[in-house]
Design a protein around this motif. Structure first.
Motif, PDB file in Angstrom:
ATOM      1  N   TRP A  31       0.839  -1.189   0.000  1.00  0.00           N
ATOM      2  CA  TRP A  31       0.000   0.000   0.000  1.00  0.00           C
ATOM      3  C   TRP A  31       0.875   1.240   0.000  1.00  0.00           C
ATOM      4  CZ3 TRP A  31      -1.352   3.188   4.562  1.00  0.00           C
ATOM      5  CH2 TRP A  31      -0.590   2.875   5.695  1.00  0.00           C
ATOM      6  N   PHE A  32       0.265   2.414   0.186  1.00  0.00           N
ATOM      7  CA  PHE A  32       0.964   3.677  -0.027  1.00  0.00           C
ATOM      8  C   PHE A  32       2.242   3.803   0.793  1.00  0.00           C
ATOM      9  CE2 PHE A  32       1.872   7.909   1.615  1.00  0.00           C
ATOM     10  CZ  PHE A  32       2.196   8.570   0.439  1.00  0.00           C
ATOM     11  N   ASP A  33       2.181   3.548   2.095  1.00  0.00           N
ATOM     12  CA  ASP A  33       3.356   3.749   2.940  1.00  0.00           C
ATOM     13  C   ASP A  33       4.535   2.890   2.491  1.00  0.00           C
ATOM     14  OD1 ASP A  33       1.842   5.497   4.355  1.00  0.00           O
ATOM     15  OD2 ASP A  33       2.207   4.593   6.320  1.00  0.00           O
ATOM     16  N   GLU A  34       4.256   1.715   1.997  1.00  0.00           N
ATOM     17  CA  GLU A  34       5.320   0.855   1.479  1.00  0.00           C
ATOM     18  C   GLU A  34       5.864   1.402   0.166  1.00  0.00           C
ATOM     19  OE1 GLU A  34       4.355  -3.573   2.101  1.00  0.00           O
ATOM     20  OE2 GLU A  34       2.393  -2.601   2.265  1.00  0.00           O
ATOM     21  N   SER A  35       4.970   1.782  -0.727  1.00  0.00           N
ATOM     22  CA  SER A  35       5.387   2.256  -2.054  1.00  0.00           C
ATOM     23  C   SER A  35       6.116   3.590  -1.972  1.00  0.00           C
ATOM     24  CB  SER A  35       4.168   2.383  -2.975  1.00  0.00           C
ATOM     25  OG  SER A  35       3.265   3.352  -2.493  1.00  0.00           O
ATOM     26  N   ALA A 120       6.899  -7.672   8.913  1.00  0.00           N
ATOM     27  CA  ALA A 120       7.582  -8.659   8.078  1.00  0.00           C
ATOM     28  C   ALA A 120       7.019  -8.639   6.664  1.00  0.00           C
ATOM     29  CB  ALA A 120       7.459 -10.049   8.697  1.00  0.00           C
ATOM     30  N   VAL A 121       5.763  -9.043   6.526  1.00  0.00           N
ATOM     31  CA  VAL A 121       5.097  -9.033   5.225  1.00  0.00           C
ATOM     32  C   VAL A 121       4.922  -7.597   4.746  1.00  0.00           C
ATOM     33  CG1 VAL A 121       3.003  -9.660   3.970  1.00  0.00           C
ATOM     34  CG2 VAL A 121       3.917 -11.196   5.723  1.00  0.00           C
ATOM     35  N   ILE A 122       4.431  -6.743   5.616  1.00  0.00           N
ATOM     36  CA  ILE A 122       4.275  -5.332   5.297  1.00  0.00           C
ATOM     37  C   ILE A 122       5.634  -4.658   5.467  1.00  0.00           C
ATOM     38  CG2 ILE A 122       3.133  -3.181   5.947  1.00  0.00           C
ATOM     39  CD1 ILE A 122       0.751  -4.868   6.819  1.00  0.00           C
ATOM     40  N   ALA A 123       6.115  -4.052   4.392  1.00  0.00           N
ATOM     41  CA  ALA A 123       7.487  -3.545   4.348  1.00  0.00           C
ATOM     42  C   ALA A 123       7.550  -2.114   4.849  1.00  0.00           C
ATOM     43  CB  ALA A 123       8.035  -3.645   2.929  1.00  0.00           C
ATOM     44  N   THR A 392      -2.962   7.118  -4.449  1.00  0.00           N
ATOM     45  CA  THR A 392      -3.001   6.605  -5.814  1.00  0.00           C
ATOM     46  C   THR A 392      -1.602   6.390  -6.381  1.00  0.00           C
ATOM     47  OG1 THR A 392      -4.977   7.981  -6.053  1.00  0.00           O
ATOM     48  CG2 THR A 392      -4.153   6.933  -8.035  1.00  0.00           C
ATOM     49  N   ILE A 393      -0.610   7.062  -5.806  1.00  0.00           N
ATOM     50  CA  ILE A 393       0.745   6.860  -6.320  1.00  0.00           C
ATOM     51  C   ILE A 393       1.290   5.473  -5.984  1.00  0.00           C
ATOM     52  CG2 ILE A 393       1.242   9.333  -6.145  1.00  0.00           C
ATOM     53  CD1 ILE A 393       3.405   8.083  -3.961  1.00  0.00           C
ATOM     54  N   SER A 394       0.578   4.693  -5.164  1.00  0.00           N
ATOM     55  CA  SER A 394       1.011   3.314  -4.911  1.00  0.00           C
ATOM     56  C   SER A 394       0.921   2.462  -6.173  1.00  0.00           C
ATOM     57  CB  SER A 394       0.167   2.685  -3.795  1.00  0.00           C
ATOM     58  OG  SER A 394      -1.205   2.644  -4.142  1.00  0.00           O
ATOM     59  N   PRO A 413      10.285  13.115  -9.910  1.00  0.00           N
ATOM     60  CA  PRO A 413      10.083  11.923  -9.084  1.00  0.00           C
ATOM     61  C   PRO A 413       8.611  11.547  -8.964  1.00  0.00           C
ATOM     62  CG  PRO A 413      10.441  13.816  -7.678  1.00  0.00           C
ATOM     63  CD  PRO A 413      10.651  14.298  -9.088  1.00  0.00           C
ATOM     64  N   ALA A 414       8.398  10.273  -8.694  1.00  0.00           N
ATOM     65  CA  ALA A 414       7.036   9.754  -8.611  1.00  0.00           C
ATOM     66  C   ALA A 414       6.538   9.611  -7.182  1.00  0.00           C
ATOM     67  CB  ALA A 414       6.963   8.397  -9.319  1.00  0.00           C
ATOM     68  N   PHE A 415       7.372   9.948  -6.188  1.00  0.00           N
ATOM     69  CA  PHE A 415       6.914   9.845  -4.809  1.00  0.00           C
ATOM     70  C   PHE A 415       6.099  11.085  -4.440  1.00  0.00           C
ATOM     71  CE2 PHE A 415      11.352  11.375  -4.831  1.00  0.00           C
ATOM     72  CZ  PHE A 415      11.212  12.618  -4.234  1.00  0.00           C
TER      73      PHE A 415
END
Length: 494
Positions: A31-35, A120-123, A392-394, A413-415
């Motif tokens: 999700w967003f925070d990871e991306s 772990a799974v959630i980065a 949406t940037i995720s 940049p895309a972030f």
């Protein structure tokens, strides 16, 4: 402390953990925070990352520096979650190999919620906290003889997140106190090394404060903020929720609910303080804990930050159990009570891990990956796409370039930039007509309420027809917590 004579069970537990974690990672949609972290690592230069962008993220850059390796090498996006899982695997290995807990605790721990799923799974950067705390626990008794190694670990911990910085600062303060107590037993060369190490840590903290100084145009999205009158209740809420309770509700709906499990958690907290006092580890636990409580109460907190409290508690338990040679009978009784409480907590957390694993295996954690695959399949990235909402940037990590017409003019940049200068904060949706988009992606980001549905949040857009809804939902412990869905519209030609 483990009593089973052979180590076969450790390898069995570890392999089962590794297999289940691998399956979970393969089925997870970031999700967003990871991306956001991945896009920062991919698109920002080293200088810009550390000097310009981390102050908007409110976090030091160690996690992003690690992600720069796979991101700059253009490795697949799943590398993000593999890195996170690798940190968790390292934590579990260290726990099984070195932790002074009985075998039944070691069997349960790898499947507890934070080390199996949430960290772990959630980065997220928090995946590094248990790894660094466990290494610190392993060498803790040698910190007087190996001051530079201890300070290095504190410096690394401080660069993980604000939570890591506070924990490291608390441990450094306790270290100063320990050195003061032992001052008569240390020769001048040892004292000199410790003073040098602490100076290095102090300089590093000063640089982090400069790095994270909030810019004037920062936009804050604090989700859980309270004044000091709520300090005790909020702090107990966060601590209790990390130790086996599940009171996690959307911020506007949170209440302190006195359930049986909540009473149990409070009892565990009380017994823990008593145990740490008996084992002379109260300051080691309480000082970092106080700092975290202040952060949660006065600055920012969300439910997933509870894991930092859980691992700080586990770290203090690790230290308190290392030396049992001089324990008294009351201490042995208290130790058994604390270990039994820990076992109950790990069982409860294992049930959350099972629920989260089952949900993520069968459902979309985020609708971003499914939407990105649809865009590629239909070649929609060649058309003009208009987006709404920061999350949406995720979708963008699945593409080499920025494909959105109203986001940075389709340039990198895309972030996302948490700045008032970001035009997407001030531009009303009604201006979408000026872009004359072929496609509109409507982001649905909201906390779930009873009988809620993403379908209720899809608007009618004149001149566009709804093509498809890409559902996703953040799952917390044993229930859906927050929507992460997207509605795709196409020009209707009307």
């Amino acid at each position: 402390m483990a009593t089973l004579k052979s180590s076969w069970w450790k390898y069995t537990v570890f392999l089962i953990y590794l297999a289940l974690l691998s399956i979970a990672v393969m089925h997870h949609e970031p999700w967003f925070d990871e991306s956001q972290a991945w896009l920062l690592a991919r698109d920002a230069s080293l200088f810009d990352l550390l000097v310009k962008h981390m102050r908007y993220e409110g976090s030091p850059g160690l996690w992003h520096l690690i992600l720069m390796i796979p991101a700059k090498l253009q490795l697949p996006y799943i590398s993000l979650n593999i890195v996170s899982a690798a940190a968790a695997v390292g934590s579990v290995y260290l726990f099984l190999r070195y932790a002074p807990f009985p075998w039944f605790i070691k069997v349960l721990f790898p499947f507890s919620f934070f080390v199996f799923y949430q960290y772990a799974v959630i980065a997220r950067s928090y995946a590094l906290i248990p790894l660094l705390l466990f290494v610190t626990a392993i060498i803790y008794n040698d910190r007087i003889k190996r001051p530079y190694l201890y300070i290095l670990l504190l410096c690394l911990l401080a660069n993980v997140s604000m939570h890591g910085l506070i924990i490291a600062g608390g441990l450094a303060a306790v270290h100063v106190y320990d050195l003061y107590v032992l001052r008569g037993q240390l020769d001048s060369s040892v004292r000199s090394r410790h003073i040098t190490g602490l100076k290095i840590f102090g300089v590093m903290v000063f640089l982090l404060v400069l790095q994270l100084k909030p810019p004037p145009d920062l936009i804050s999205l604090a989700a859980f903020k309270a004044d000091m009158t709520h300090f005790v209740s909020r702090s107990l809420y966060m601590m209790s929720d990390s130790l086996g309770t599940n009171l996690s509700l959307p911020p506007k709906e949170r209440d302190i609910l006195f359930t049986v499990s909540y009473i149990f958690s409070r009892l565990v907290i009380f017994l823990s303080f008593l145990w740490f006092f008996l084992r002379k580890k109260l300051l080691t636990f309480a000082l970092p804990l106080l700092g975290l409580f202040l952060l949660f109460t006065m600055v920012y907190a969300n439910v997933w930050h509870q894991g930092t409290l859980f691992f700080m508690w586990l770290f203090a338990l690790w230290l308190s159990l290392k030396d049992q040679s001089s324990s008294t009978r009351p201490e042995r009784i208290m130790r058994n009570i604390v270990l039994a409480s820990l076992a109950v907590i790990l069982v409860i957390q294992a049930s959350w891990s099972f629920s989260s694993f089952r949900y993520d295996y069968s459902n979309n954690y985020s609708g971003s990956r499914e939407l990105a695959e649809y865009i590629k399949e239909k070649n929609l990235d060649r058309r003009k796409i208009y987006i709404t909402g920061f999350h949406t940037i995720s979708i963008l990590p699945y593409f080499r370039e920025n494909i959105f017409c109203n986001f940075n003019n389709r340039q990198k940049p895309a972030f996302w930039l948490w700045s008032s200068k970001n035009s997407m904060y001030t531009e009303p949706f009604s201006l979408y007509r000026q872009y004359d988009p072929d496609i509109i992606i409507w982001g649905i980001k909201d906390y779930y309420k009873k009988n809620d549905s993403d379908n209720k949040k899809i608007p009618d857009i004149p001149g566009y027809k709804l093509v498809r809804l890409f559902n996703g939902g953040l799952y917390w412990k044993d229930k859906l917590y927050e929507s992460d869905s997207f509605a795709l519209y196409e020009r209707s030609g009307d």
